[in-house]
Design a protein around this motif. Structure first.
Motif, PDB file in Angstrom:
ATOM      1  N   VAL A 249       0.914  -1.000  -0.074  1.00  7.69           N
ATOM      2  CA  VAL A 249      -0.020  -0.071   0.109  1.00  7.69           C
ATOM      3  C   VAL A 249       0.812   1.280  -0.153  1.00  7.69           C
ATOM      4  O   VAL A 249       1.755   1.370   1.038  1.00  7.69           O
ATOM      5  CB  VAL A 249      -1.008  -0.004   1.310  1.00  7.69           C
ATOM      6  CG1 VAL A 249      -1.733   1.148   1.219  1.00  7.69           C
ATOM      7  CG2 VAL A 249      -1.770  -1.192   1.220  1.00  7.69           C
ATOM      8  N   VAL A 250       0.855   2.086  -1.067  1.00  2.63           N
ATOM      9  CA  VAL A 250       1.740   3.128  -1.030  1.00  2.63           C
ATOM     10  C   VAL A 250       1.195   4.529  -0.789  1.00  2.63           C
ATOM     11  O   VAL A 250       1.833   5.261  -0.484  1.00  2.63           O
ATOM     12  CB  VAL A 250       2.281   3.337  -2.655  1.00  2.63           C
ATOM     13  CG1 VAL A 250       3.317   2.110  -2.930  1.00  2.63           C
ATOM     14  CG2 VAL A 250       1.061   3.317  -3.518  1.00  2.63           C
ATOM     15  N   GLN A 251      -0.291   4.562  -0.885  1.00  3.78           N
ATOM     16  CA  GLN A 251      -1.006   5.752  -0.214  1.00  3.78           C
ATOM     17  C   GLN A 251      -2.336   5.306   0.104  1.00  3.78           C
ATOM     18  O   GLN A 251      -3.127   4.617  -0.516  1.00  3.78           O
ATOM     19  CB  GLN A 251      -1.000   6.773  -1.169  1.00  3.78           C
ATOM     20  CG  GLN A 251      -1.526   8.164  -0.677  1.00  3.78           C
ATOM     21  CD  GLN A 251      -1.037   9.341  -1.581  1.00  3.78           C
ATOM     22  OE1 GLN A 251      -1.287   9.298  -2.839  1.00  3.78           O
ATOM     23  NE2 GLN A 251      -0.172  10.352  -1.041  1.00  3.78           N
ATOM     24  N   SER A 252      -2.690   6.023   1.157  1.00  2.57           N
ATOM     25  CA  SER A 252      -4.139   5.863   1.469  1.00  2.57           C
ATOM     26  C   SER A 252      -4.829   7.194   1.692  1.00  2.57           C
ATOM     27  O   SER A 252      -3.962   8.235   1.988  1.00  2.57           O
ATOM     28  CB  SER A 252      -4.300   5.202   2.760  1.00  2.57           C
ATOM     29  OG  SER A 252      -3.771   3.800   2.784  1.00  2.57           O
ATOM     30  N   GLY A 253      -6.038   7.597   1.561  1.00  2.89           N
ATOM     31  CA  GLY A 253      -6.886   8.506   1.835  1.00  2.89           C
ATOM     32  C   GLY A 253      -8.071   8.475   1.720  1.00  2.89           C
ATOM     33  O   GLY A 253      -8.830   7.175   1.847  1.00  2.89           O
ATOM     34  N   GLY A 254      -9.028   9.607   1.585  1.00  4.79           N
ATOM     35  CA  GLY A 254     -10.570   9.458   1.778  1.00  4.79           C
ATOM     36  C   GLY A 254     -10.799   9.228  -0.096  1.00  4.79           C
ATOM     37  O   GLY A 254     -10.118   9.073  -0.775  1.00  4.79           O
ATOM     38  N   PRO A 255     -12.279   9.328  -0.261  1.00  4.43           N
ATOM     39  CA  PRO A 255     -12.788   9.174  -1.530  1.00  4.43           C
ATOM     40  C   PRO A 255     -12.202  10.007  -2.837  1.00  4.43           C
ATOM     41  O   PRO A 255     -12.107   9.753  -3.713  1.00  4.43           O
ATOM     42  CB  PRO A 255     -14.265   9.489  -1.434  1.00  4.43           C
ATOM     43  CG  PRO A 255     -14.745   9.432   0.102  1.00  4.43           C
ATOM     44  CD  PRO A 255     -13.213   9.727   0.612  1.00  4.43           C
TER      45      PRO A 255
END
Ligand code: ADP
Ligand code: MG
Lengths: 256, 468
Positions: free
Chosen positions: A230-236
């Motif tokens: 997982v290289v990036q997480s965020g909102g919609p």
């Protein structure tokens, strides 16, 4: 900790998995609380389907490190059917065909498999659920007399995955590119099916390439997987960014 | 019921492997000998012509070599077999008169529950003789005949002699010759013109004694425009020495008649099962063989349809399942003698644990059988690396306007299919069982529901623990 204090979530910790000698997942970390649907996005060939199949216990893949906990319990040693009975469900990217086995017969067996010893799926229970699931999916009853996925179009196969999901009422779902190959109408039908189950008793991952499906099933979180991590997480909004800017910039994140 | 301690475990999953103590009225000495043949004929109080027929068949048997094709028969020692064993008691119409052990045996096998349920008539053979035969009165009133073959010979001598051994003569093959010499038991069925028997007749065959042979002979005549369905089931104890079953089934389907003969063969895995089944089909008649071969050590069986007149049709649906130590050499024969005749062969085999199943089929179209056509489809499913399957299709076409289609597939049970079903909560065994059931579904759906359920149940039993 006692049973009731266990967190209601899937926790993926530093997950490494290979096919033969080839490492595919290289340290995935994710927490998906029950009640939330998270989107998983990323370029082709980066391990999204592998993650899904490892979660449901496909023996083709070997977990070389890390763990998967469902409601606090490690599931790595469990057979795929035990995981299913715990409430895990994968809508496959490529559902297989089982000739000669009607959908009706298969659904009944699958429902029965979830029952305690000595407990039978009653006709009313089966038929009642079936009616309401078919209605949600805008599907004619005659479909259940057809053989499981045999000769189905791509769209029918995907819809059939959602039919199974509605019938089996899982607590954690993983949808692997259920949207690919669907026209807008079919997409709405599928989204409608998922949304009908959505609530505090449903958690899971929606693997997709495009924003399209996420217009109808709005995710609580979005994660991007590149090269088995997982290289990036965020909102919609992260999904929207991918949609407008493409995947090139995320590929760079993996090498950064 | 006494359980014979000698039963062995060649097939631990075989559920009918128990046996009764041997109590017999007559047990002929071992071996296929002239005096044994005479003894059988005498015990049955037969007319001279039948004794002559038997003795001639014995000569034919002695003059024919063992077949060199097909399954390995080297383990079958014909001198070590008891050819005639007459149980105590006699052929009766009343279940109460069947001797206690025998009655218990059949009750344990689900007869006569089956009769009460949905059958027009039931027969039961124990060792060499029919011990019970009964036809429901409503069918008897319509002139339907359902008797032991011996009673058929006595009560309908002309009809019997007109057809007996005309379809499968003793010269046909070595095993037809054995049967012709020592035949005993089997059914005689006649359905009069236009009578439609819409629920099945069933006969059940049980071998109980060790090293024994069963040589039933069945003759069925379906008169013009009539219809019927006949089902046979067979089981035996699991002994360490081999038993031998060699039946001959002759069927006449007259003009416009329709007949189906279904077999669920579930012999224990020490039985050599070498059977000749053949039907003569006349104008626009339809003959259907539904052949399920699950048990036995070796089966060689090729149900045949001889399509003799315009428009006759023959169908063979065959399922074979071969597990460890089993060889199912099964198939079909369709022979077209007349124009516009049509045939269909669908064969499905399942092999596992070094079991071997072969499809062996003949389609022959004689010159002048204009526009004859037959379609052959054989599909084999292999459950593991050791299992084996072969296909031997023989196609001989002398007629230019005829058409023969042939399609064969071999598949292995597929890990993705197992995974898919397992991911829905089915165990690995359940998943494999379901895939196999799906594979045979095109045939199972042709059986009456109870038999389809039974077939599926037997297959599931054979499947237990079969995927790693
Ligand atoms: N069963 C397999 N055998 C060999 N390689 C595989 C297998 N499954 C996945 N891979 C490889 O692993 C990588 C990731 O595949 P996958 O998880 O299907 O990616 P995605 O779903 O993100 O498109 C790809 O390079 C693919 O070729
Ligand atoms: Mg994928």
């Amino acid at each position: 900790m006692t049973q009731t204090e266990q967190p209601h979530q899937i926790e993926i910790r530093n997950l490494h998995a290979s096919v033969g000698d080839l490492p595919i997942l290289k340290g995935v970390d994710l927490i998906i609380p029950r009640g939330e649907l998270h989107a998983v996005m990323g370029p082709n060939g980066n391990g999204k389907s592998t993650l899904a199949k490892v979660m449901v216990g496909d023996p083709e893949y070997t977990v070389t490190d890390g763990d998967i906990l469902v409601d606090g319990v490690s599931i790595l040693e469990m057979e795929p059917d035990e995981r299913a009975r715990m409430g895990l469900f994968l809508a496959f990217q490529y559902p297989v065909e089982i000739p000669g086995v009607t959908i009706a017969n298969f659904l009944r067996l699958a429902m029965q498999a979830r029952k305690e010893e000595g407990e039978e799926v009653s006709f009313t229970e089966f038929y009642g659920k079936l009616q309401s699931a078919l209605k949600t999916l805008d599907w004619d009853e005659s479909i259940v007399e057809r053989y499981l996925n045999a000769g189905f179009s791509g769209g029918e196969k995907k819809r059939n995955e959602i039919l199974q999901m509605l019938m089996l009422e899982p607590t954690y779902i993983i949808m692997d590119e259920t949207d690919s190959g669907l026209d807008v109408d079919a997409l709405k039908v599928v989204a409608n099916g998922v949304n009908s189950m959505r609530g505090e008793n449903l958690g899971g991952l929606i693997i997709t390439h495009y924003q399209r499906l996420l217009d109808y099933i709005v995710p609580d979180r979005v994660h991007i997987i590149v090269d088995g991590k997982v290289v990036q997480s965020g909102g919609p909004e992260l999904a929207k960014k991918l949609d407008s800017q493409g995947y090139d910039w995320v590929k760079e994140l993996a090498t950064a | 019921m006494t359980i014979n301690p000698e039963v062995n475990d060649i097939n631990a999953s075989y559920e009918y492997g128990w046996s009764n103590p041997e109590k017999y009225a007559v047990k002929a000495p071992k071996g296929l000998r002239r005096d044994v043949v005479e003894m059988i004929s005498k015990a049955k109080d037969e007319p001279q012509w039948m004794l002559d027929f038997r003795l001639k068949a014995l000569d034919i048997f002695n003059s024919k070599p063992m077949p060199e094709w097909g399954a390995d028969l080297s383990g079958l020692n014909l001198d070590e077999i008891y050819y005639y064993i007459k149980p105590e008691g006699f052929n009766t119409r009343s279940w109460d008169d069947v001797p206690e052990d025998v009655k218990n045996t059949f009750e344990r096998l689900g007869i006569p529950e089956a009769e009460r349920a949905a059958l027009a008539g039931v027969g039961a053979q124990y060792e060499s003789e029919m011990v019970y035969h009964n036809l429901k009165e409503e069918w008897e009133k319509l002139g339907v005949v359902f008797l032991s073959i011996e009673d058929g010979l006595k009560e309908y001598p002309e009809l019997f002699r007109e057809h007996f051994a005309t379809i499968v003569p003793p010269e046909d093959n070595k095993f037809a010759a054995i049967n012709s010499a020592v035949w005993s038991g089997g059914s005689f069925v006649y359905v009069p013109k236009g009578v439609k028997v819409d629920i099945p007749l069933q006969t059940y065959f049980r071998i109980n004694a060790e090293s024994s042979g069963q040589f039933e002979r069945t003759l069925i005549i379906i008169d013009e425009g009539a219809q019927a369905h006949y089902i046979e089931g067979c089981t035996a104890p699991s002994y360490s020495s081999d038993s031998f079953h060699s039946g001959v089934i002759e069927i006449v389907v007259k003009e416009g008649a329709r007949f189906r003969y279904s077999t669920i063969q579930n012999w224990s895995h020490n039985v050599y099962n070498l059977v000749t089944q053949r039907a003569a089909v006349y104008g626009n008649g339809v003959m259907e063989w539904v052949d399920g071969n699950l048990g036995s050590k070796v089966t060689m069986k090729y149900p045949a349809c001889y399509l003799l007149e315009d428009g006759a049709r023959g169908e063979v649906l065959s399922i074979a399942m071969a597990g460890r130590g089993q060889h199912q050499d099964a198939g079909a024969k369709i022979v077209h003698f007349a124009p516009h005749t049509s045939g269909s062969i669908v064969s499905k085999s399942i092999s596992k644990d070094s079991g071997r199943s072969s499809y062996r089929g003949l389609v022959k179209i004689y010159e002048g059988a204009k526009y004859a056509k037959t379609n052959v489809e054989c599909d084999a499913l292999l459950l593991d690396e050791e299992a084996r399957t072969d296909t031997y299709p023989y196609i001989e076409v002398e007629e230019k306007t005829a058409r023969v289609g042939h399609e064969a597939t071999v598949s292995k049970i597929n890990d993705d299919q197992i995974m898919y079903l397992q991911s829905r909560g089915l165990s690995k065994d359940q998943a494999a069982g379901l895939i196999v059931r799906g594979f045979i579904e095109p045939i199972a759906k042709e059986l009456p529901l109870e038999y389809a359920v039974e077939l599926n149940r037997l297959i599931e039993l054979e499947m237990e623990g079969s995927v790693g």
